[in-house]
Design a protein around this motif. Structure first.
Motif, PDB file in Angstrom:
ATOM      1  N   PRO A  20       0.816  -1.228   0.000  1.00 32.03           N
ATOM      2  CA  PRO A  20       0.000   0.000   0.000  1.00 32.03           C
ATOM      3  C   PRO A  20       0.845   1.272   0.000  1.00 32.03           C
ATOM      4  O   PRO A  20       0.443   2.283  -0.602  1.00 32.03           O
ATOM      5  CB  PRO A  20      -0.842  -0.091   1.275  1.00 32.03           C
ATOM      6  CG  PRO A  20      -0.440  -1.300   1.983  1.00 32.03           C
ATOM      7  CD  PRO A  20       0.540  -2.043   1.159  1.00 32.03           C
ATOM      8  N   ALA A  21       2.010   1.234   0.633  1.00 37.06           N
ATOM      9  CA  ALA A  21       2.873   2.426   0.628  1.00 37.06           C
ATOM     10  C   ALA A  21       3.311   2.753  -0.794  1.00 37.06           C
ATOM     11  O   ALA A  21       3.310   3.921  -1.198  1.00 37.06           O
ATOM     12  CB  ALA A  21       4.090   2.197   1.521  1.00 37.06           C
ATOM     13  N   PHE A  22       3.657   1.748  -1.567  1.00 34.71           N
ATOM     14  CA  PHE A  22       4.053   1.956  -2.957  1.00 34.71           C
ATOM     15  C   PHE A  22       2.878   2.450  -3.794  1.00 34.71           C
ATOM     16  O   PHE A  22       3.026   3.356  -4.614  1.00 34.71           O
ATOM     17  CB  PHE A  22       4.618   0.662  -3.541  1.00 34.71           C
ATOM     18  CG  PHE A  22       5.061   0.788  -4.964  1.00 34.71           C
ATOM     19  CD1 PHE A  22       6.218   1.475  -5.293  1.00 34.71           C
ATOM     20  CD2 PHE A  22       4.296   0.247  -6.000  1.00 34.71           C
ATOM     21  CE1 PHE A  22       6.616   1.605  -6.608  1.00 34.71           C
ATOM     22  CE2 PHE A  22       4.682   0.370  -7.312  1.00 34.71           C
ATOM     23  CZ  PHE A  22       5.851   1.052  -7.622  1.00 34.71           C
ATOM     24  N   VAL A  23       1.697   1.875  -3.580  1.00 29.92           N
ATOM     25  CA  VAL A  23       0.507   2.285  -4.339  1.00 29.92           C
ATOM     26  C   VAL A  23       0.177   3.747  -4.039  1.00 29.92           C
ATOM     27  O   VAL A  23      -0.118   4.519  -4.954  1.00 29.92           O
ATOM     28  CB  VAL A  23      -0.696   1.365  -4.022  1.00 29.92           C
ATOM     29  CG1 VAL A  23      -1.994   1.925  -4.583  1.00 29.92           C
ATOM     30  CG2 VAL A  23      -0.449  -0.035  -4.568  1.00 29.92           C
ATOM     31  N   PHE A  24       0.228   4.150  -2.767  1.00 30.84           N
ATOM     32  CA  PHE A  24      -0.063   5.545  -2.422  1.00 30.84           C
ATOM     33  C   PHE A  24       1.006   6.501  -2.952  1.00 30.84           C
ATOM     34  O   PHE A  24       0.724   7.649  -3.229  1.00 30.84           O
ATOM     35  CB  PHE A  24      -0.223   5.712  -0.906  1.00 30.84           C
ATOM     36  CG  PHE A  24      -1.498   5.116  -0.375  1.00 30.84           C
ATOM     37  CD1 PHE A  24      -2.714   5.389  -0.981  1.00 30.84           C
ATOM     38  CD2 PHE A  24      -1.480   4.286   0.733  1.00 30.84           C
ATOM     39  CE1 PHE A  24      -3.893   4.850  -0.499  1.00 30.84           C
ATOM     40  CE2 PHE A  24      -2.650   3.747   1.220  1.00 30.84           C
ATOM     41  CZ  PHE A  24      -3.861   4.022   0.607  1.00 30.84           C
ATOM     42  N   TYR A  25       2.225   6.033  -3.085  1.00 31.52           N
ATOM     43  CA  TYR A  25       3.301   6.861  -3.629  1.00 31.52           C
ATOM     44  C   TYR A  25       3.098   7.096  -5.123  1.00 31.52           C
ATOM     45  O   TYR A  25       3.314   8.197  -5.625  1.00 31.52           O
ATOM     46  CB  TYR A  25       4.655   6.190  -3.382  1.00 31.52           C
ATOM     47  CG  TYR A  25       5.813   6.940  -3.980  1.00 31.52           C
ATOM     48  CD1 TYR A  25       6.296   8.113  -3.395  1.00 31.52           C
ATOM     49  CD2 TYR A  25       6.420   6.487  -5.150  1.00 31.52           C
ATOM     50  CE1 TYR A  25       7.354   8.798  -3.951  1.00 31.52           C
ATOM     51  CE2 TYR A  25       7.477   7.170  -5.711  1.00 31.52           C
ATOM     52  CZ  TYR A  25       7.945   8.325  -5.113  1.00 31.52           C
ATOM     53  OH  TYR A  25       8.992   9.004  -5.669  1.00 31.52           O
ATOM     54  N   VAL A  26       2.639   6.060  -5.844  1.00 28.79           N
ATOM     55  CA  VAL A  26       2.476   6.157  -7.293  1.00 28.79           C
ATOM     56  C   VAL A  26       1.233   6.973  -7.663  1.00 28.79           C
ATOM     57  O   VAL A  26       1.260   7.757  -8.611  1.00 28.79           O
ATOM     58  CB  VAL A  26       2.407   4.745  -7.921  1.00 28.79           C
ATOM     59  CG1 VAL A  26       2.003   4.796  -9.375  1.00 28.79           C
ATOM     60  CG2 VAL A  26       3.743   4.039  -7.766  1.00 28.79           C
ATOM     61  N   LEU A  27       0.144   6.804  -6.939  1.00 29.27           N
ATOM     62  CA  LEU A  27      -1.106   7.492  -7.268  1.00 29.27           C
ATOM     63  C   LEU A  27      -1.043   8.961  -6.871  1.00 29.27           C
ATOM     64  O   LEU A  27      -0.422   9.342  -5.883  1.00 29.27           O
ATOM     65  CB  LEU A  27      -2.277   6.816  -6.552  1.00 29.27           C
ATOM     66  CG  LEU A  27      -2.590   5.379  -6.984  1.00 29.27           C
ATOM     67  CD1 LEU A  27      -3.738   4.846  -6.152  1.00 29.27           C
ATOM     68  CD2 LEU A  27      -2.938   5.309  -8.458  1.00 29.27           C
ATOM     69  N   GLU A  28      -1.713   9.769  -7.630  1.00 34.78           N
ATOM     70  CA  GLU A  28      -1.809  11.193  -7.318  1.00 34.78           C
ATOM     71  C   GLU A  28      -2.736  11.387  -6.125  1.00 34.78           C
ATOM     72  O   GLU A  28      -3.739  10.685  -5.984  1.00 34.78           O
ATOM     73  CB  GLU A  28      -2.399  11.965  -8.504  1.00 34.78           C
ATOM     74  CG  GLU A  28      -1.455  12.193  -9.641  1.00 34.78           C
ATOM     75  CD  GLU A  28      -2.104  13.046 -10.717  1.00 34.78           C
ATOM     76  OE1 GLU A  28      -2.905  13.946 -10.381  1.00 34.78           O
ATOM     77  OE2 GLU A  28      -1.818  12.798 -11.881  1.00 34.78           O
ATOM     78  N   PRO A  29      -2.467  12.353  -5.274  1.00 28.59           N
ATOM     79  CA  PRO A  29      -3.338  12.575  -4.118  1.00 28.59           C
ATOM     80  C   PRO A  29      -4.754  13.002  -4.509  1.00 28.59           C
ATOM     81  O   PRO A  29      -5.699  12.709  -3.782  1.00 28.59           O
ATOM     82  CB  PRO A  29      -2.643  13.700  -3.349  1.00 28.59           C
ATOM     83  CG  PRO A  29      -1.245  13.703  -3.821  1.00 28.59           C
ATOM     84  CD  PRO A  29      -1.262  13.153  -5.205  1.00 28.59           C
ATOM     85  N   LYS A  30      -4.926  13.651  -5.644  1.00 27.56           N
ATOM     86  CA  LYS A  30      -6.250  14.127  -6.041  1.00 27.56           C
ATOM     87  C   LYS A  30      -6.976  13.150  -6.955  1.00 27.56           C
ATOM     88  O   LYS A  30      -8.037  13.481  -7.480  1.00 27.56           O
ATOM     89  CB  LYS A  30      -6.127  15.486  -6.721  1.00 27.56           C
ATOM     90  CG  LYS A  30      -5.627  16.548  -5.786  1.00 27.56           C
ATOM     91  CD  LYS A  30      -5.568  17.877  -6.460  1.00 27.56           C
ATOM     92  CE  LYS A  30      -5.037  18.913  -5.471  1.00 27.56           C
ATOM     93  NZ  LYS A  30      -4.983  20.228  -6.042  1.00 27.56           N
ATOM     94  N   LEU A  31      -6.420  11.951  -7.134  1.00 26.17           N
ATOM     95  CA  LEU A  31      -7.020  10.960  -8.018  1.00 26.17           C
ATOM     96  C   LEU A  31      -8.300  10.415  -7.385  1.00 26.17           C
ATOM     97  O   LEU A  31      -8.333  10.061  -6.220  1.00 26.17           O
ATOM     98  CB  LEU A  31      -6.034   9.815  -8.268  1.00 26.17           C
ATOM     99  CG  LEU A  31      -6.514   8.713  -9.198  1.00 26.17           C
ATOM    100  CD1 LEU A  31      -6.636   9.236 -10.624  1.00 26.17           C
ATOM    101  CD2 LEU A  31      -5.564   7.538  -9.147  1.00 26.17           C
ATOM    102  N   ILE A  32      -9.353  10.365  -8.181  1.00 24.47           N
ATOM    103  CA  ILE A  32     -10.623   9.826  -7.704  1.00 24.47           C
ATOM    104  C   ILE A  32     -10.630   8.324  -7.989  1.00 24.47           C
ATOM    105  O   ILE A  32     -10.477   7.888  -9.132  1.00 24.47           O
ATOM    106  CB  ILE A  32     -11.810  10.517  -8.407  1.00 24.47           C
ATOM    107  CG1 ILE A  32     -11.812  12.010  -8.061  1.00 24.47           C
ATOM    108  CG2 ILE A  32     -13.115   9.868  -7.994  1.00 24.47           C
ATOM    109  CD1 ILE A  32     -12.849  12.797  -8.810  1.00 24.47           C
ATOM    110  N   VAL A  33     -10.846   7.543  -6.924  1.00 21.65           N
ATOM    111  CA  VAL A  33     -10.866   6.080  -7.052  1.00 21.65           C
ATOM    112  C   VAL A  33     -12.306   5.658  -7.350  1.00 21.65           C
ATOM    113  O   VAL A  33     -13.236   6.050  -6.639  1.00 21.65           O
ATOM    114  CB  VAL A  33     -10.369   5.416  -5.748  1.00 21.65           C
ATOM    115  CG1 VAL A  33     -10.439   3.906  -5.847  1.00 21.65           C
ATOM    116  CG2 VAL A  33      -8.971   5.877  -5.427  1.00 21.65           C
TER     117      VAL A  33
END
Length: 163
Positions: A20-33
């Motif tokens: 999850p740390a890697f996934v949160f690092y790669v994704l943009e903070p403003k990305l809508i899931v």
């Protein structure tokens, strides 16, 4: 730190935390899931937790499993279904008196019924107890059945098989 990573369970927990740390690092903070992705991840998480809890309970159940005696009749000792003994295996009967366990008999699993009940042919370990089946039947709450053999038992089995 080396000792921490030598243990497989610690290594797996570290890897699970790293994902999850890697996934949160790669994704943009403003990305809508998307909602379907969130529900799929939560479902997989719930199934994983359920499988881990179930496997833990199964392991605990196996570790405390004992061979329970139903009773003795027709020359055999009948034991409840269990995974510790198989057809034609040998078991030892111990009598428990406080902190002391005395070997009283050994037995060979003659058959296992379709319901899983083991029929064990019992041989007295020594000639002290004439009617071993009656003794086991009367004292079955003090009798422990173990699927292990001692060197004395192997010698006794050898003597029984030679006769």
């Amino acid at each position: 730190m080396k000792e921490y990573f030598k243990d497989t369970s610690n290594l797996i927990s570290f890897a699970l935390g790293l994902i999850p740390a890697f996934v949160f690092y790669v994704l943009e903070p403003k990305l809508i899931v998307p909602l379907w992705l969130l529900l799929a991840v939560i479902s997989l998480l719930c199934v994983s937790i359920w499988l881990l809890v179930k496997s833990r309970l199964d392991i605990m159940e196996l570790s405390i499993q004992t061979i329970q005696i139903i009773g003795c009749s027709h020359g055999f000792c009948l034991c409840k279904p269990n995974n510790l003994i198989t057809y034609s295996s040998w078991v030892m009967f111990y009598e428990n008196s406080g902190d002391f366990e005395k070997i009283i008999a050994l037995g060979r699993v003659e058959t296992i019924t379709q319901k899983g009940i083991a029929q064990i042919k019992v041989f007295s370990f020594d000639d002290i107890c004439e009617d071993i089946l009656t003794h086991i039947n009367d004292e079955k709450n003090k009798i422990i059945v173990r699927p292990t053999l001692t060197t004395e038992a192997i010698q006794t089995i050898n003597n029984i098989l030679e006769v």
